[in-house]
Scaffold this active site. Structure first.
Site, PDB file in Angstrom:
ATOM      1  N   LYS A 184      10.681  46.161  61.986  1.00  0.00           N
ATOM      2  CA  LYS A 184      10.951  47.030  60.828  1.00  0.00           C
ATOM      3  C   LYS A 184      11.283  48.435  61.302  1.00  0.00           C
ATOM      4  O   LYS A 184      12.247  49.045  60.839  1.00  0.00           O
ATOM      5  CB  LYS A 184       9.738  47.057  59.883  1.00  0.00           C
ATOM      6  CG  LYS A 184       9.644  45.819  59.018  1.00  0.00           C
ATOM      7  CD  LYS A 184       8.327  45.713  58.278  1.00  0.00           C
ATOM      8  CE  LYS A 184       8.236  44.353  57.591  1.00  0.00           C
ATOM      9  NZ  LYS A 184       6.904  43.993  57.147  1.00  0.00           N
ATOM     10  N   ASP A 191       7.538  47.345  48.835  1.00  0.00           N
ATOM     11  CA  ASP A 191       7.288  45.893  48.847  1.00  0.00           C
ATOM     12  C   ASP A 191       7.319  45.321  47.425  1.00  0.00           C
ATOM     13  O   ASP A 191       7.378  44.106  47.246  1.00  0.00           O
ATOM     14  CB  ASP A 191       5.910  45.606  49.463  1.00  0.00           C
ATOM     15  CG  ASP A 191       6.022  44.927  50.817  1.00  0.00           C
ATOM     16  OD1 ASP A 191       7.114  44.408  51.133  1.00  0.00           O
ATOM     17  OD2 ASP A 191       5.020  44.907  51.553  1.00  0.00           O
ATOM     18  N   GLN A 199       1.304  46.518  55.984  1.00  0.00           N
ATOM     19  CA  GLN A 199       1.531  45.187  56.546  1.00  0.00           C
ATOM     20  C   GLN A 199       0.351  44.269  56.213  1.00  0.00           C
ATOM     21  O   GLN A 199      -0.804  44.598  56.493  1.00  0.00           O
ATOM     22  CB  GLN A 199       1.711  45.304  58.073  1.00  0.00           C
ATOM     23  CG  GLN A 199       2.084  44.006  58.758  1.00  0.00           C
ATOM     24  CD  GLN A 199       3.450  43.475  58.341  1.00  0.00           C
ATOM     25  OE1 GLN A 199       4.422  44.214  58.253  1.00  0.00           O
ATOM     26  NE2 GLN A 199       3.514  42.188  58.059  1.00  0.00           N
TER      27      GLN A 199
END
Ligand code: NDP
Length: 286
Positions: free
Chosen positions: A54, A121, A98
Site C-alpha cells: 500500500k 476503507d 490494517q
C-alpha cells in the site's frame, strides 16, 4: 465456449494511472497532496506485506504515505489517540487501520473512531449507512473493485440477476448494495442458504466471496454468466508447496461462463487501486 479472462492486474494498473493523473491535477490546481495514513498494530506477516505494498503504490500515485507501526502490546487507548491525531492532521486525507487487530483491541471501536470523511476503507457505520441509503460515500475497496471488473465486460449491469455468495461486512453485504445501485436484482447467499447450487445457477453475475477453495463447480454456473471470484485460498500441492485458488473451480467455469476473474490476478489487485481512488476522493472533497 471459453470465457474471457478478466485481467484485474491490467485494469488495476489503468485505474492507478488515472488516479495518478488526477493527483497531479489536484496538486496543480489546489496545492493539495492527497495523504494516506496506514496503521499497523502487531507483527502479522501477511499484514506487513499488505502495508508495504500500500505504501509503495501510494507513493507511486504521487500521494503522501504515512505508516504507523505499533507493537502488538499497544493499549487500545494509544491506538485511539493516534487515530484522533490523524483525524486532526490536515496532511492526512485517508486513514486505514490494517485488520486484523490483536484480539485485545476492540476493532469496531477503533474503526468507529476514524473520521467518516477519512474512512477510505468504507467500514465506518456512517459510510455503511450512506451506502445503504444510496448516498455518495467512501465505498469499501474490494466490493468497488468487483463492480468495476464486471463493468469491463458489461458496462450497464442493470436488470441482471446477481448472486452474491457470502454476507460479510467487508465483501458480501457492501457488494450487494453496490449491485443494487447498478439496478441488478440481487440475491445474497450464505452458509444457511438451501439448495445453493440452484441459487447460484440463477446468476447472470456471480460474486463469490466465501473463502472455500473451488467450492463453486462449473455445473453451478449459468452459461454465459460473468463470474467475479473474490476468494483467496492457499491450497497444498506436491512437494510441500502451495498455490492460491479462488472460491470457483476456475477450469470448469472457463468452459461455461462468459467472463471470469482469475485468482491471483483478478479482484486482488483492484483493492489497493480502489483504496488510492478513495484517498483521492477524500482529498478532493477536503
Ligand atoms: P468471511 O469469512 O467473513 O465470510 C464468508 C461468507 O461466506 C459468510 O457469509 C459465510 O456464511 C459464507 N460461507 C462460508 N462457507 C459457506 C458455504 N459452505 N456455503 C455458503 N456460504 C458459505 O469472508 P470474507 O468475506 O472476508 O472473505 C471471503 C473471501 O474473500 C476470502 O477467501 C478472503 O480471503 C477473500 N478476500 C479477498 C480480498 C481481495 O481480493 N482483496 C479482500 C477480502 C476478502 P455465514 O455468514 O452464514 O457464515
Amino acid at each position: 465456449m471459453t470465457a474471457e479472462i478478466i485481467d484485474g492486474k491490467a485494469i488495476a494498473q489503468r485505474l492507478r494511472t488515472d488516479v495518478a493523473k488526477r493527483v497531479q491535477t489536484l496538486k496543480a490546481e489546489r496545492g493539495v497532496t492527497p495523504g494516506l495514513a496506514v496503521v499497523l498494530v502487531g507483527e502479522d506477516a501477511a499484514s506487513q506485506v499488505y502495508v508495504r505494498n500500500k505504501g509503495l503504490q501510494t507513493i507511486e500515485a504521487g500521494m503522501a504515505s504515512f505508516e504507523h507501526k505499533l507493537a502488538a502490546s499497544t493499549p487500545q487507548a494509544d491506538v485511539l489517540a493516534l487515530i484522533g491525531m490523524l483525524n486532526r492532521d490536515p496532511r492526512v486525507h485517508g486513514i486505514l487501520v490494517q485488520l486484523p487487530l490483536p484480539a485485545e483491541i476492540d476493532a469496531a471501536a477503533v474503526l468507529r473512531a476514524i473520521n467518516p470523511d477519512k474512512d477510505v476503507d468504507g467500514f465506518h457505520p456512517i459510510n455503511v449507512g450512506r451506502l445503504a441509503n444510496g448516498e455518495r460515500c467512501l465505498q469499501p475497496c474490494t466490493p468497488t473493485g468487483c463492480v468495476l471488473l464486471a463493468k469491463t465486460v458489461m458496462p450497464k449491469l442493470g436488470g441482471l440477476e446477481a448472486v452474491v455468495l457470502g454476507r460479510s461486512t467487508i465483501v458480501g453485504k457492501p457488494v450487494a448494495q453496490l449491485l443494487l445501485r447498478e439496478d441488478c436484482t440481487v440475491t445474497i447467499a450464505h452458509s444457511r442458504t438451501r439448495d445453493l447450487a440452484n441459487v447460484v445457477r440463477r446468476a447472470d453475475l456471480l460474486i463469490a466471496a466465501v473463502g472455500r477453495p473451488q467450492m463453486v463447480r462449473g455445473t453451478w454456473i449459468k452459461p454465459g454468466a460473468i463470474v467475479i471470484d473474490v476468494g483467496i485460498n492457499r491450497v497444498p500441492i506436491a512437494d510441500g508447496k502451495s498455490r492460491l485458488v479462488g472460491d470457483v473451480a476456475f477450469d470448469e467455469a472457463l468452459a461455461v461462463a462468459r467472463a471470469i476473474t482469475p485468482v491471483p490476478g483478478g479482484v486482488g489487485p483492484m483493492t489497493i487501486a480502489c483504496l488510492l481512488q478513495n484517498t483521492l476522493q477524500a482529498a478532493e472533497a477536503s
